[in-house]
Design a protein around this motif. Structure first.
Motif, PDB file in Angstrom:
ATOM      1  N   VAL A  22      -2.925   2.884  -1.369  1.00 51.49           N
ATOM      2  CA  VAL A  22      -2.686   4.302  -1.657  1.00 51.49           C
ATOM      3  C   VAL A  22      -2.104   5.007  -0.445  1.00 51.49           C
ATOM      4  O   VAL A  22      -1.500   6.075  -0.571  1.00 51.49           O
ATOM      5  CB  VAL A  22      -3.992   4.991  -2.094  1.00 51.49           C
ATOM      6  CG1 VAL A  22      -4.462   4.459  -3.428  1.00 51.49           C
ATOM      7  CG2 VAL A  22      -5.090   4.841  -1.043  1.00 51.49           C
ATOM      8  N   ARG A  23      -2.289   4.439   0.732  1.00 50.10           N
ATOM      9  CA  ARG A  23      -1.735   5.010   1.964  1.00 50.10           C
ATOM     10  C   ARG A  23      -0.486   4.282   2.437  1.00 50.10           C
ATOM     11  O   ARG A  23       0.443   4.912   2.941  1.00 50.10           O
ATOM     12  CB  ARG A  23      -2.780   4.941   3.094  1.00 50.10           C
ATOM     13  CG  ARG A  23      -4.026   5.750   2.865  1.00 50.10           C
ATOM     14  CD  ARG A  23      -3.779   7.244   3.125  1.00 50.10           C
ATOM     15  NE  ARG A  23      -5.017   7.965   3.038  1.00 50.10           N
ATOM     16  CZ  ARG A  23      -5.872   8.125   4.037  1.00 50.10           C
ATOM     17  NH1 ARG A  23      -5.597   7.608   5.210  1.00 50.10           N
ATOM     18  NH2 ARG A  23      -6.977   8.795   3.856  1.00 50.10           N
ATOM     19  N   THR A  24      -0.498   2.969   2.308  1.00 48.20           N
ATOM     20  CA  THR A  24       0.524   2.168   2.983  1.00 48.20           C
ATOM     21  C   THR A  24       1.520   1.501   2.039  1.00 48.20           C
ATOM     22  O   THR A  24       2.448   0.829   2.503  1.00 48.20           O
ATOM     23  CB  THR A  24      -0.161   1.073   3.830  1.00 48.20           C
ATOM     24  OG1 THR A  24      -0.964   0.257   2.963  1.00 48.20           O
ATOM     25  CG2 THR A  24      -1.045   1.682   4.892  1.00 48.20           C
ATOM     26  N   GLY A  25       1.329   1.648   0.723  1.00 47.09           N
ATOM     27  CA  GLY A  25       2.248   1.015  -0.217  1.00 47.09           C
ATOM     28  C   GLY A  25       2.190  -0.492  -0.097  1.00 47.09           C
ATOM     29  O   GLY A  25       1.122  -1.091  -0.135  1.00 47.09           O
ATOM     30  N   ASN A  26       3.334  -1.110   0.068  1.00 48.76           N
ATOM     31  CA  ASN A  26       3.392  -2.568   0.134  1.00 48.76           C
ATOM     32  C   ASN A  26       3.291  -3.131   1.545  1.00 48.76           C
ATOM     33  O   ASN A  26       3.463  -4.341   1.749  1.00 48.76           O
ATOM     34  CB  ASN A  26       4.698  -3.062  -0.498  1.00 48.76           C
ATOM     35  CG  ASN A  26       4.701  -2.870  -2.009  1.00 48.76           C
ATOM     36  OD1 ASN A  26       3.654  -2.994  -2.654  1.00 48.76           O
ATOM     37  ND2 ASN A  26       5.865  -2.561  -2.562  1.00 48.76           N
ATOM     38  N   LYS A  29      -1.635  -5.304   5.588  1.00 47.57           N
ATOM     39  CA  LYS A  29      -2.722  -4.540   6.218  1.00 47.57           C
ATOM     40  C   LYS A  29      -2.545  -4.370   7.737  1.00 47.57           C
ATOM     41  O   LYS A  29      -2.786  -3.283   8.268  1.00 47.57           O
ATOM     42  CB  LYS A  29      -4.062  -5.215   5.923  1.00 47.57           C
ATOM     43  CG  LYS A  29      -5.258  -4.350   6.304  1.00 47.57           C
ATOM     44  CD  LYS A  29      -6.600  -5.088   6.269  1.00 47.57           C
ATOM     45  CE  LYS A  29      -6.870  -5.748   4.955  1.00 47.57           C
ATOM     46  NZ  LYS A  29      -8.268  -6.304   4.913  1.00 47.57           N
ATOM     47  N   PRO A  30      -2.123  -5.401   8.490  1.00 41.01           N
ATOM     48  CA  PRO A  30      -2.003  -5.220   9.945  1.00 41.01           C
ATOM     49  C   PRO A  30      -0.935  -4.210  10.355  1.00 41.01           C
ATOM     50  O   PRO A  30      -0.884  -3.814  11.526  1.00 41.01           O
ATOM     51  CB  PRO A  30      -1.642  -6.624  10.446  1.00 41.01           C
ATOM     52  CG  PRO A  30      -2.094  -7.547   9.375  1.00 41.01           C
ATOM     53  CD  PRO A  30      -1.889  -6.801   8.102  1.00 41.01           C
ATOM     54  N   MET A  31      -0.092  -3.798   9.395  1.00 43.47           N
ATOM     55  CA  MET A  31       0.940  -2.803   9.714  1.00 43.47           C
ATOM     56  C   MET A  31       0.498  -1.379   9.378  1.00 43.47           C
ATOM     57  O   MET A  31       1.266  -0.431   9.532  1.00 43.47           O
ATOM     58  CB  MET A  31       2.235  -3.139   8.977  1.00 43.47           C
ATOM     59  CG  MET A  31       2.867  -4.461   9.396  1.00 43.47           C
ATOM     60  SD  MET A  31       3.268  -4.521  11.168  1.00 43.47           S
ATOM     61  CE  MET A  31       4.629  -3.337  11.223  1.00 43.47           C
ATOM     62  N   ALA A  32      -0.734  -1.214   8.914  1.00 43.45           N
ATOM     63  CA  ALA A  32      -1.250   0.132   8.633  1.00 43.45           C
ATOM     64  C   ALA A  32      -1.212   0.945   9.917  1.00 43.45           C
ATOM     65  O   ALA A  32      -1.702   0.493  10.961  1.00 43.45           O
ATOM     66  CB  ALA A  32      -2.660   0.062   8.082  1.00 43.45           C
ATOM     67  N   PRO A  33      -0.636   2.134   9.879  1.00 39.08           N
ATOM     68  CA  PRO A  33      -0.484   2.903  11.126  1.00 39.08           C
ATOM     69  C   PRO A  33      -1.772   3.606  11.553  1.00 39.08           C
ATOM     70  O   PRO A  33      -2.493   4.173  10.739  1.00 39.08           O
ATOM     71  CB  PRO A  33       0.599   3.927  10.773  1.00 39.08           C
ATOM     72  CG  PRO A  33       0.481   4.106   9.287  1.00 39.08           C
ATOM     73  CD  PRO A  33       0.018   2.799   8.734  1.00 39.08           C
ATOM     74  N   ILE A  34      -2.042   3.545  12.844  1.00 41.95           N
ATOM     75  CA  ILE A  34      -3.108   4.329  13.473  1.00 41.95           C
ATOM     76  C   ILE A  34      -2.440   5.181  14.536  1.00 41.95           C
ATOM     77  O   ILE A  34      -1.872   4.663  15.503  1.00 41.95           O
ATOM     78  CB  ILE A  34      -4.189   3.428  14.100  1.00 41.95           C
ATOM     79  CG1 ILE A  34      -4.949   2.672  13.009  1.00 41.95           C
ATOM     80  CG2 ILE A  34      -5.159   4.242  14.941  1.00 41.95           C
ATOM     81  CD1 ILE A  34      -6.011   1.740  13.530  1.00 41.95           C
TER      82      ILE A  34
END
Length: 636
Positions: A22-26, A29-34
């Motif tokens: 819902v936040r990162t699309g496709n 997971k390790p590319m989810a921004p912080i």
């Protein structure tokens, strides 16, 4: 570290991040921004910062996206190798497939955690113990749904308790934080090739069953998974408020040392069974507040029941597992728990002779605190101790901590040590609120008083009963002492007349032996040499006076005199032009008075009578004295 050209770090970066879509699309997971950068980038930077630059990325889902961002790693100061997993086989399966790329010894990180960990420390721990694997462990705020690890007194892992836990079980709050050091050759035969397997749930139990040694590296440093939107938001908030920095090894940490019985849990006298343990109301939330503030919560407890033979060390562990479990229900945890099992007095049935000794760890001695300071890199100057006995307070004083007495448990009435706490509060919740919020609020308001008091010998602090005068006076003394001016707090309550001699309706000044107080203060102000004095102390529980501890006061020291009548006595007012009036909202003041009368054991009718008498006989005169103050302070 070796330099064979093989990788010394494996990062498990194959996750899809289904719950984050819902936040990162496709994005994997390790590319989810912080804070604008992929979590994997934060991890690579962590490795580089600690000298680990040969990194294998164990990728699977959307690995092209990861490769496009990081390339060969040169732009990030590292060398990257990509181990592409064709079929997802779990964390152990992915690592097994990559073993040919790994050095003999290597770090393992999970691609869905944000960490600020001293990687060199866990690497050294592994080398020192010569274990097959070293697991980073820490307490967390959700042990009920975490994999918990059981360790012995030497830090050796003896069991892994994967989630979900059996109904009614209680384990110590030591959570597998998903960061390891591992030896390659000890792994290859323990990971199946024909099915999915997980390092935590399958590989580590298999290693234990095979007789391999696993060791724990326990640390309060920051490491959190960010695999859900809620956890991702929490990590970003934590970074924003500086929580990882406060928990890091880059500077000494602040801690609150907590006594156990009577402070965290209800005092039952010689508790020896988990069934006897119950938290004092508000204690769990108080410990959680310390956790969220990045202040270490460290238990320090005398447990003579072990030496007396009333509980074994294994039984004590079960009690502390129950304590961890109850705190975990409030999403709280202790960063460390240090125990003295000794007792110097002999003659108990079933006692343990080797523990019946004079030791350096039984409070009021400071051995437990000293050990925690070393283990957890704690700064004494910014740290505190909270306890319910005079031994707790004396231990804190000797250790160089600020001291807070709570009125739960023994409430300081044990009479073992002639010592006064810096602060007195109703319970642990109030203590933590004062430490995290109240102390700094009062200190900010007192900066102008400090400037005015630079050349003065006397500061007067007045205001209504339970407005916070004593605490404000102590904070002022701390600030002045830190600025190089030795300061002493003197309470006019030491000259309260006995209860039977305090006639109501004659004014508040007539409740005090002011002539004796004036004479002592005048002698100190006029003295040209050092004086040794004893100021009587008022026992609020029994409304009696007791001899205070001796004090040595020099001719240039600052006297901070506090009390209801401090701004009402003309002779005192003539001695200084630095006068502070402390006030608090009426509802809070009345609530505090009611709580104190109830603590003394007064019945509701007596409480109502005393409150009405104070409102009529004392409050108007005290409030009028505010006009004689040069500074006004609002307590909390």
């Amino acid at each position: 570290m070796t330099h064979s050209g093989l990788c010394n770090v494996a990062i498990l970066a194959g996750g899809m991040g289904t719950r984050l879509k819902v936040r990162t699309g496709n994005l994997p997971k390790p590319m989810a921004p912080i804070h604008g950068r992929p979590v994997l980038e934060h991890q690579i930077e962590l490795c580089r910062r600690h000298g680990f630059t040969r990194i294998a990325l164990l990728v699977h889902y959307e690995h092209e996206t990861i490769h496009a961002h990081f390339g060969d790693g040169a732009a990030f100061g590292v060398e990257l190798t990509y181990c592409i997993e064709g079929e997802a086989r779990g964390t152990a399966g992915a690592l097994s497939d990559a073993l040919s790329s790994m050095d003999e010894r290597f770090l393992v990180l999970y691609g869905d955690t944000y960490a600020d960990i001293d990687l060199r420390a866990i690497w050294k721990r592994h080398a020192d113990t010569q274990a097959a694997a070293t697991l980073l462990l820490h307490p967390n705020d959700h042990p009920h749904d975490s994999d918990l690890v059981e360790v012995d007194a030497d830090g050796r892992v003896i069991a892994v308790h994967p989630y979900p836990h059996p109904e009614g079980s209680a384990f110590r709050n030591l959570v597998n934080a998903a960061l390891y050091v591992m030896d390659r050759q000890r792994l290859s035969s323990l990971i199946p090739t024909d099915r999915k397997s997980d390092l935590a749930k399958h590989t580590f139990p298999a290693m234990l069953s095979a007789g391999l040694r696993l060791h724990a590296h326990i640390t309060p440093e920051y490491i959190k998974d960010m695999g859900t939107p809620e956890r991702l938001d929490k990590v970003e908030r934590d970074i924003t408020v500086g929580l990882p920095e406060r928990l890091s090894t880059r500077s000494p940490r602040t801690a609150v040392f907590l006594d156990r019985d009577g402070t965290i849990n209800v005092e039952v006298n010689h508790l020896n069974s988990p069934d006897q343990l119950a938290l004092i109301p508000g204690a769990g939330d108080a410990v959680r507040a310390l956790n969220r503030a990045g202040v270490l919560a460290v238990g320090v407890t005398n447990q003579p029941v072990v030496a007396r033979g009333e509980v074994s060390m294994a039984g004590l562990e079960r009690i502390h597992a129950k304590l961890d479990h109850l705190l975990g229900q409030s999403k709280a945890f202790l960063d460390g728990l240090y125990v003295c099992p000794h007792h110097p007095h002999k003659g108990f049935p079933g006692e343990v002779p080797e523990l019946k000794i004079e030791c350096d760890c039984r409070k009021p001695r400071t051995g437990l605190i000293d050990r925690a300071v070393r283990d957890l890199a704690i700064d004494r100057r910014s740290s505190w101790i909270v306890g319910d006995t005079s031994s707790d307070i004396e231990a804190g004083r000797r250790a160089g901590l600020r001291t807070v007495l709570v009125r739960t448990g023994h409430a300081g009435l044990d009479g073992k040590q002639n010592v006064s706490p810096d602060y007195v509060v109703p319970d642990l919740a109030a203590a933590v609120d004062w430490i995290l919020r109240g102390h700094s609020s009062v200190a900010r308001q007192l900066f102008s008083v400090c400037a005015a008091a630079t050349t003065s010998r006397l500061v007067l602090v007045g205001g209504p009963a339970r407005a916070g005068k004593t605490s404000a006076a102590q904070v002022l003394a701390e600030l002045m002492t830190a600025a190089g001016r030795t300061s002493h707090v003197i309470s006019l309550d030491g000259w309260l007349l006995p209860g039977e001699a305090r006639a109501e309706g004659h004014g508040v000044l007539d409740r005090y032996d002011m002539p004796t107080a004036r004479a002592l203060l005048q002698s100190l102000l006029l003295a040209s040499d050092r004086r040794e004095i004893r100021v009587p102390e008022h026992d609020r529980k029994n409304r009696t006076l007791r001899a205070g501890a001796p004090r040595s006061i020099g001719p240039n020291d600052l006297l901070v005199v506090e009390g209801v009548t401090a701004l009402m006595d003309d002779a005192l007012l003539a001695q200084t032009d630095v006068r502070v009036f402390v006030d608090v909202p009426d509802d809070i003041r009345r609530e505090r008075l009611q709580a104190e009368y109830a603590w003394r054991g007064d019945d509701p009718a007596t409480v109502a009578h005393r409150l009405a008498s104070r409102e009529r006989d004392e409050l108007p005169a005290v409030r009028a004295s505010a006009a004689r103050a040069t500074h006004h302070l609002q307590s909390i």
